[in-house]
Design an enzyme around this catalytic site. Structure first.
Site, mmCIF file in Angstrom:
data_model
loop_
_atom_site.group_PDB
_atom_site.id
_atom_site.type_symbol
_atom_site.label_atom_id
_atom_site.label_comp_id
_atom_site.label_asym_id
_atom_site.label_seq_id
_atom_site.Cartn_x
_atom_site.Cartn_y
_atom_site.Cartn_z
ATOM 1 N N CYS A 34 -4.502 78.817 2.147
ATOM 2 C CA CYS A 34 -4.274 79.236 3.525
ATOM 3 C C CYS A 34 -3.462 80.517 3.523
ATOM 4 O O CYS A 34 -2.517 80.678 2.754
ATOM 5 C CB CYS A 34 -3.608 78.131 4.334
ATOM 6 S SG CYS A 34 -1.826 78.099 4.251
ATOM 7 N N GLU A 35 -3.861 81.425 4.392
ATOM 8 C CA GLU A 35 -3.204 82.726 4.403
ATOM 9 C C GLU A 35 -1.832 82.667 5.053
ATOM 10 O O GLU A 35 -1.050 83.597 4.938
ATOM 11 C CB GLU A 35 -4.087 83.752 5.123
ATOM 12 C CG GLU A 35 -4.285 83.486 6.598
ATOM 13 C CD GLU A 35 -5.247 84.489 7.229
ATOM 14 O OE1 GLU A 35 -5.987 85.152 6.480
ATOM 15 O OE2 GLU A 35 -5.240 84.604 8.464
ATOM 16 N N HIS A 36 -1.523 81.566 5.734
ATOM 17 C CA HIS A 36 -0.220 81.465 6.396
ATOM 18 C C HIS A 36 0.879 81.050 5.435
ATOM 19 O O HIS A 36 2.016 81.460 5.577
ATOM 20 C CB HIS A 36 -0.287 80.456 7.548
ATOM 21 C CG HIS A 36 -1.298 80.840 8.584
ATOM 22 N ND1 HIS A 36 -2.231 79.953 9.082
ATOM 23 C CD2 HIS A 36 -1.537 82.025 9.187
ATOM 24 C CE1 HIS A 36 -2.994 80.573 9.962
ATOM 25 N NE2 HIS A 36 -2.604 81.835 10.040
ATOM 26 N N HIS A 37 0.545 80.193 4.476
ATOM 27 C CA HIS A 37 1.574 79.660 3.581
ATOM 28 C C HIS A 37 1.250 79.871 2.108
ATOM 29 O O HIS A 37 2.042 79.500 1.256
ATOM 30 C CB HIS A 37 1.751 78.159 3.834
ATOM 31 C CG HIS A 37 2.024 77.816 5.267
ATOM 32 N ND1 HIS A 37 1.036 77.486 6.160
ATOM 33 C CD2 HIS A 37 3.187 77.795 5.958
ATOM 34 C CE1 HIS A 37 1.571 77.265 7.351
ATOM 35 N NE2 HIS A 37 2.876 77.446 7.265
ATOM 36 N N GLN A 44 -9.550 78.202 7.565
ATOM 37 C CA GLN A 44 -10.793 77.440 7.377
ATOM 38 C C GLN A 44 -11.880 77.857 8.364
ATOM 39 O O GLN A 44 -13.064 77.878 8.015
ATOM 40 C CB GLN A 44 -10.474 75.947 7.508
ATOM 41 C CG GLN A 44 -11.621 75.055 7.064
ATOM 42 C CD GLN A 44 -11.273 73.588 7.177
ATOM 43 O OE1 GLN A 44 -10.133 73.207 6.903
ATOM 44 N NE2 GLN A 44 -12.216 72.766 7.606
ATOM 45 N N HIS A 65 -5.235 70.224 4.003
ATOM 46 C CA HIS A 65 -4.383 71.410 3.857
ATOM 47 C C HIS A 65 -3.011 71.005 3.335
ATOM 48 O O HIS A 65 -2.304 70.237 3.983
ATOM 49 C CB HIS A 65 -4.236 72.116 5.211
ATOM 50 C CG HIS A 65 -5.489 72.780 5.670
ATOM 51 N ND1 HIS A 65 -5.591 74.137 5.859
ATOM 52 C CD2 HIS A 65 -6.719 72.261 5.955
ATOM 53 C CE1 HIS A 65 -6.828 74.435 6.252
ATOM 54 N NE2 HIS A 65 -7.526 73.314 6.320
ATOM 55 N N CYS A 105 -0.409 72.671 3.247
ATOM 56 C CA CYS A 105 0.696 73.107 4.116
ATOM 57 C C CYS A 105 0.959 72.078 5.207
ATOM 58 O O CYS A 105 2.054 72.024 5.755
ATOM 59 C CB CYS A 105 0.441 74.500 4.696
ATOM 60 S SG CYS A 105 -1.024 74.615 5.714
HETATM 61 ZN ZN ZN Z 1 -0.994 76.925 6.041
#
Ligand code: ZN
Length: 367
Positions: A255-258, A296, A324, A326
């Site tokens: 995931c690009e956020h975490h 996703q 996920h 995260c």
């Molecule tokens: Zn994430």
């Protein structure tokens, strides 16, 4: 992605060559070493030669069997193997494809007849692939191993072998201590460890920046691949107009956020309009986009758009189900929650019956 069982044997510089071969396989862009057996020692056959060290590995590969064999010959050559008339002559390394999915091909020698002949192949194989049913034999590798154990095979105790064949340890042991893969990235990982409160010179983490750089390069390999090179020549003319579907394509993304993994299964379908694509390529296309920093939803859309672009079909449907980390490891810690995304194009969007057929095949209620 195919699975192959490869046997290794060495009786020249064997402590060096066995892990070096594992390492060379793992470094090859089309091969991933998934599992390695313990190491065994077996007497040489047909001459007064030094004893062999033997092991087997399970590979994941996109190479077809013939190319895989040729690739292994290349690795043998790189480790100084010279093939001579005497098939029992000492050798730096011997790499043989023992099994390849459920392929039975006498010409290629797959399954390798040695599996049934020699315990030095069968016994290590049973450790990592005991359940694998041997094509044409109607027996599992474990059953074959049980029937073939002569007293001459010796399991080399861990303390004695002073090496482990897992690719990371093979690196550790025989890669030069100052070996670098991506110095700039490794410096960042080192600093990150420091900031987190680690001692980056501690034995266990000393080579971690190197390993992280290597694994990250693999996990984000999609950035350096193009759709065109993946699809390559695998598009064929075909009059078929029935839905083509590949279910349960395993994928791993981040995931690009975490920058934490999310992973699960993709189900990809299309209705051809004159062109079809080799079915294994569907999985490759998923990987090209999964091996990047992603969300996703976008991943599903990119896979769908890629198929529209290269096949111009009547329609495409993509459903992805993923867990996920995260969400699982932090934050809400919702265990068992899976995220489901879909991307529909063409007739999958416009025709309710097509959509229903697809969702029915996926096994999901349309959301
Ligand atoms: Zn994430």
């Amino acid at each position: 992605m195919s699975r192959a069982l490869v046997s290794l044997g060495s009786n020249v510089d064997r402590h060096k060559n066995l892990p070096a071969a594992v390492r060379a396989m793992h470094q090859h862009p089309e091969l991933t070493v998934r599992e390695t057996s313990c190491i065994f020692e077996s007497p040489a056959i047909g001459g007064d030669y030094p004893a062999f060290l033997n092991a087997v590995v399970v590979l994941e590969t996109t190479l077809d069997p013939a190319t895989l064999k040729a690739t292994l010959r290349g690795i043998e050559a790189g480790l100084g193997r010279i093939r001579t008339e005497d098939k029992n002559a000492p050798r730096s390394i011997d790499l043989d494809v023992v099994l390849y999915d459920d392929l039975e091909d006498a010409e290629l020698g797959i399954p390798d007849p040695d599996l049934s002949e020699y315990s030095y192949v069968a016994v290590p194989a049973a450790e990592v692939a005991g359940d694998w049913v041997v094509p044409g034999r109607n027996k599992t590798v474990a059953q074959i191993a049980e029937q073939s154990l002569p007293p001459t095979l010796r399991k080399v105790p861990m303390a004695e072998q002073d090496l482990d064949l897992t690719p990371d340890d093979a690196f550790e042991e025989y890669g030069p201590a100052d070996e670098t893969f991506n110095p700039r990235f490794e410096a960042l990982v080192r600093e990150q460890l420091e900031i987190l409160g680690e001692d980056p010179d501690r034995e266990g983490v000393r080579r971690t920046p190197f390993r992280v750089a290597k694994s990250m390069a693999f996990l984000t390999g999609g950035y350096t691949q193009s759709l065109k090179e993946v699809v390559n020549n695998a598009i064929f003319q075909s009059p078929d107009s029935e839905m083509v579907m590949l279910k349960d394509i395993e994928f791993y993304s981040m995931c690009e956020h975490h920058m934490l993994p999310f992973f699960g299964r993709a189900h990809v379908a299309y209705i051809p309009d004159g062109r079809v694509i080799g079915v294994s390529k569907l999985a490759r296309i998923v990987d090209v986009f999964a091996r990047r920093m992603q969300i996703q939803e976008r991943l599903s859309n990119q896979v769908a758009d890629a198929l529209m672009e290269c096949l111009d079909p009547l329609g495409v449907g993509v459903v992805m189900e993923a867990a996920h980390l995260c969400m699982l490891m932090r934050g809400v810690q919702k265990q068992n929650s899976e995220m489901i995304t879909s991307a529909l194009r063409g007739s999958f969007r416009s025709d309710a019956r097509t959509r229903a057929e697809f969702m029915n095949l996926v096994g999901h209620e349309l959301r």
